[in-house]
Design a protein around this motif. Structure first.
Motif, PDB file in Angstrom:
ATOM      1  N   PRO A 105      -9.854   4.917  -4.118  1.00 14.84           N
ATOM      2  CA  PRO A 105      -9.155   4.131  -3.111  1.00 14.84           C
ATOM      3  C   PRO A 105      -7.717   4.611  -2.967  1.00 14.84           C
ATOM      4  N   PRO A 106      -7.137   4.427  -1.806  1.00 11.51           N
ATOM      5  CA  PRO A 106      -5.748   4.841  -1.637  1.00 11.51           C
ATOM      6  C   PRO A 106      -4.827   4.010  -2.520  1.00 11.51           C
ATOM      7  N   GLU A 107      -3.758   4.602  -2.956  1.00  9.20           N
ATOM      8  CA  GLU A 107      -2.809   3.913  -3.829  1.00  9.20           C
ATOM      9  C   GLU A 107      -2.031   2.869  -3.028  1.00  9.20           C
ATOM     10  N   ASP A 108      -1.804   1.734  -3.632  1.00  5.48           N
ATOM     11  CA  ASP A 108      -1.063   0.651  -2.992  1.00  5.48           C
ATOM     12  C   ASP A 108       0.422   1.005  -3.008  1.00  5.48           C
ATOM     13  N   PRO A 109       1.054   1.145  -1.839  1.00  2.00           N
ATOM     14  CA  PRO A 109       2.464   1.522  -1.811  1.00  2.00           C
ATOM     15  C   PRO A 109       3.402   0.420  -2.310  1.00  2.00           C
ATOM     16  N   THR A 110       2.891  -0.792  -2.494  1.00  7.23           N
ATOM     17  CA  THR A 110       3.748  -1.872  -2.991  1.00  7.23           C
ATOM     18  C   THR A 110       3.727  -1.956  -4.513  1.00  7.23           C
ATOM     19  N   GLU A 111       2.927  -1.128  -5.152  1.00  8.91           N
ATOM     20  CA  GLU A 111       2.798  -1.190  -6.613  1.00  8.91           C
ATOM     21  C   GLU A 111       4.130  -0.965  -7.346  1.00  8.91           C
ATOM     22  N   PRO A 112       4.972  -0.006  -6.939  1.00  9.43           N
ATOM     23  CA  PRO A 112       6.266   0.138  -7.634  1.00  9.43           C
ATOM     24  C   PRO A 112       7.130  -1.125  -7.548  1.00  9.43           C
ATOM     25  N   TYR A 125       9.554  -7.616  -3.665  1.00 12.08           N
ATOM     26  CA  TYR A 125       8.123  -7.301  -3.726  1.00 12.08           C
ATOM     27  C   TYR A 125       7.381  -7.976  -2.567  1.00 12.08           C
ATOM     28  N   ARG A 126       7.657  -9.243  -2.341  1.00 12.28           N
ATOM     29  CA  ARG A 126       6.988  -9.976  -1.255  1.00 12.28           C
ATOM     30  C   ARG A 126       7.253  -9.314   0.092  1.00 12.28           C
ATOM     31  N   ASP A 127       8.500  -8.934   0.333  1.00 13.34           N
ATOM     32  CA  ASP A 127       8.838  -8.280   1.595  1.00 13.34           C
ATOM     33  C   ASP A 127       8.129  -6.933   1.736  1.00 13.34           C
ATOM     34  N   ALA A 128       8.015  -6.194   0.632  1.00 10.24           N
ATOM     35  CA  ALA A 128       7.294  -4.919   0.660  1.00 10.24           C
ATOM     36  C   ALA A 128       5.822  -5.155   0.956  1.00 10.24           C
ATOM     37  N   ARG A 129       5.257  -6.207   0.377  1.00  3.70           N
ATOM     38  CA  ARG A 129       3.844  -6.517   0.599  1.00  3.70           C
ATOM     39  C   ARG A 129       3.596  -6.903   2.057  1.00  3.70           C
ATOM     40  N   ILE A 130       4.467  -7.728   2.596  1.00  5.20           N
ATOM     41  CA  ILE A 130       4.346  -8.128   3.998  1.00  5.20           C
ATOM     42  C   ILE A 130       4.462  -6.904   4.903  1.00  5.20           C
ATOM     43  N   SER A 131       5.431  -6.077   4.626  1.00  3.27           N
ATOM     44  CA  SER A 131       5.633  -4.869   5.428  1.00  3.27           C
ATOM     45  C   SER A 131       4.407  -3.960   5.391  1.00  3.27           C
ATOM     46  N   TYR A 132       3.834  -3.813   4.208  1.00  6.78           N
ATOM     47  CA  TYR A 132       2.636  -2.981   4.078  1.00  6.78           C
ATOM     48  C   TYR A 132       1.470  -3.555   4.871  1.00  6.78           C
ATOM     49  N   VAL A 133       1.218  -4.838   4.728  1.00  3.33           N
ATOM     50  CA  VAL A 133       0.106  -5.455   5.448  1.00  3.33           C
ATOM     51  C   VAL A 133       0.338  -5.346   6.956  1.00  3.33           C
ATOM     52  N   VAL A 188      -0.691  -1.981   8.508  1.00  9.41           N
ATOM     53  CA  VAL A 188      -2.100  -1.591   8.602  1.00  9.41           C
ATOM     54  C   VAL A 188      -2.914  -2.469   9.546  1.00  9.41           C
ATOM     55  N   VAL A 189      -2.277  -3.405  10.228  1.00  6.65           N
ATOM     56  CA  VAL A 189      -2.993  -4.239  11.188  1.00  6.65           C
ATOM     57  C   VAL A 189      -2.466  -3.949  12.593  1.00  6.65           C
ATOM     58  N   PRO A 190      -3.262  -4.235  13.609  1.00  3.00           N
ATOM     59  CA  PRO A 190      -2.798  -4.032  14.984  1.00  3.00           C
ATOM     60  C   PRO A 190      -1.566  -4.880  15.290  1.00  3.00           C
ATOM     61  N   ALA A 191      -0.765  -4.405  16.223  1.00  2.00           N
ATOM     62  CA  ALA A 191       0.504  -5.058  16.565  1.00  2.00           C
ATOM     63  C   ALA A 191       0.314  -6.515  16.995  1.00  2.00           C
ATOM     64  N   GLN A 192      -0.779  -6.833  17.666  1.00  2.00           N
ATOM     65  CA  GLN A 192      -0.982  -8.208  18.135  1.00  2.00           C
ATOM     66  C   GLN A 192      -1.271  -9.175  16.987  1.00  2.00           C
ATOM     67  N   ASP A 193      -1.534  -8.663  15.791  1.00  2.00           N
ATOM     68  CA  ASP A 193      -1.844  -9.514  14.647  1.00  2.00           C
ATOM     69  C   ASP A 193      -0.695  -9.578  13.634  1.00  2.00           C
ATOM     70  N   ARG A 194       0.517  -9.356  14.064  1.00  2.00           N
ATOM     71  CA  ARG A 194       1.668  -9.350  13.157  1.00  2.00           C
ATOM     72  C   ARG A 194       1.865 -10.685  12.442  1.00  2.00           C
ATOM     73  N   ALA A 195       1.710 -11.773  13.154  1.00  2.00           N
ATOM     74  CA  ALA A 195       1.903 -13.091  12.523  1.00  2.00           C
ATOM     75  C   ALA A 195       0.874 -13.308  11.423  1.00  2.00           C
ATOM     76  N   THR A 250       1.444 -13.707   7.270  1.00  4.34           N
ATOM     77  CA  THR A 250       0.827 -14.764   6.461  1.00  4.34           C
ATOM     78  C   THR A 250       0.008 -14.171   5.325  1.00  4.34           C
ATOM     79  N   LEU A 251      -0.810 -13.167   5.633  1.00  8.43           N
ATOM     80  CA  LEU A 251      -1.644 -12.550   4.603  1.00  8.43           C
ATOM     81  C   LEU A 251      -0.805 -11.866   3.530  1.00  8.43           C
ATOM     82  N   GLY A 252       0.244 -11.167   3.941  1.00  7.14           N
ATOM     83  CA  GLY A 252       1.124 -10.513   2.967  1.00  7.14           C
ATOM     84  C   GLY A 252       1.814 -11.519   2.065  1.00  7.14           C
ATOM     85  N   SER A 253       2.273 -12.620   2.656  1.00 10.64           N
ATOM     86  CA  SER A 253       2.916 -13.687   1.867  1.00 10.64           C
ATOM     87  C   SER A 253       1.933 -14.307   0.889  1.00 10.64           C
TER      88      SER A 253
END
Length: 126
Positions: A30-37, A79-87, A90-97, A101-104
């Protein structure tokens, strides 16, 4: 008589090629999670903040974990902000909200797991 043999040979080579392609795909993993650091920095901060409480019996293990989490709130937020940014990336622009939520929620689940593990570690250290 050579015809069935050649069909079997072609089929065997095709099967070997297919197996090699499938195995090559699995070897990548699987690809490495960029939020791991960012998570590792958060975990290290929380662990370092909790361990001094292991010798302080006036503070419950759960309170020690909560104090450690409080001391590392800025690292958790990073970390939370990095997770939100990562999620969101990887999702379409119309699903940002939804991505926010999912990243949080993903970051919050890790927060709960860290709290639980810190509680256990402080209790075990005693």
């Amino acid at each position: 008589m050579n015809e069935p043999y050649s069909l079997r040979a072609v089929g065997a080579r095709l099967l070997a090629l297919l197996a090699a392609v499938l195995l090559a795909g699995c070897a990548g993993g699987p690809p490495e999670d960029p939020t791991e650091p960012a998570y590792q920095r958060y975990w290290q901060c929380a662990y370092a903040a909790a361990m001094p409480y292991a010798a302080d019996y006036s503070v419950s293990p759960r309170s020690a974990a909560a104090r450690a989490q409080s001391a590392c709130d800025n690292v958790y937020r990073a970390y939370r902000d990095a997770r939100i940014s990562y999620v969101r990336s990887v999702v379409p622009a119309q699903d940002r909200a939804m991505a926010t939520t999912l990243g949080s929620q993903a970051a919050r689940e890790r927060y709960k797991m860290v709290t639980q593990r810190l509680t256990e570690l402080v209790a075990e250290a005693r």
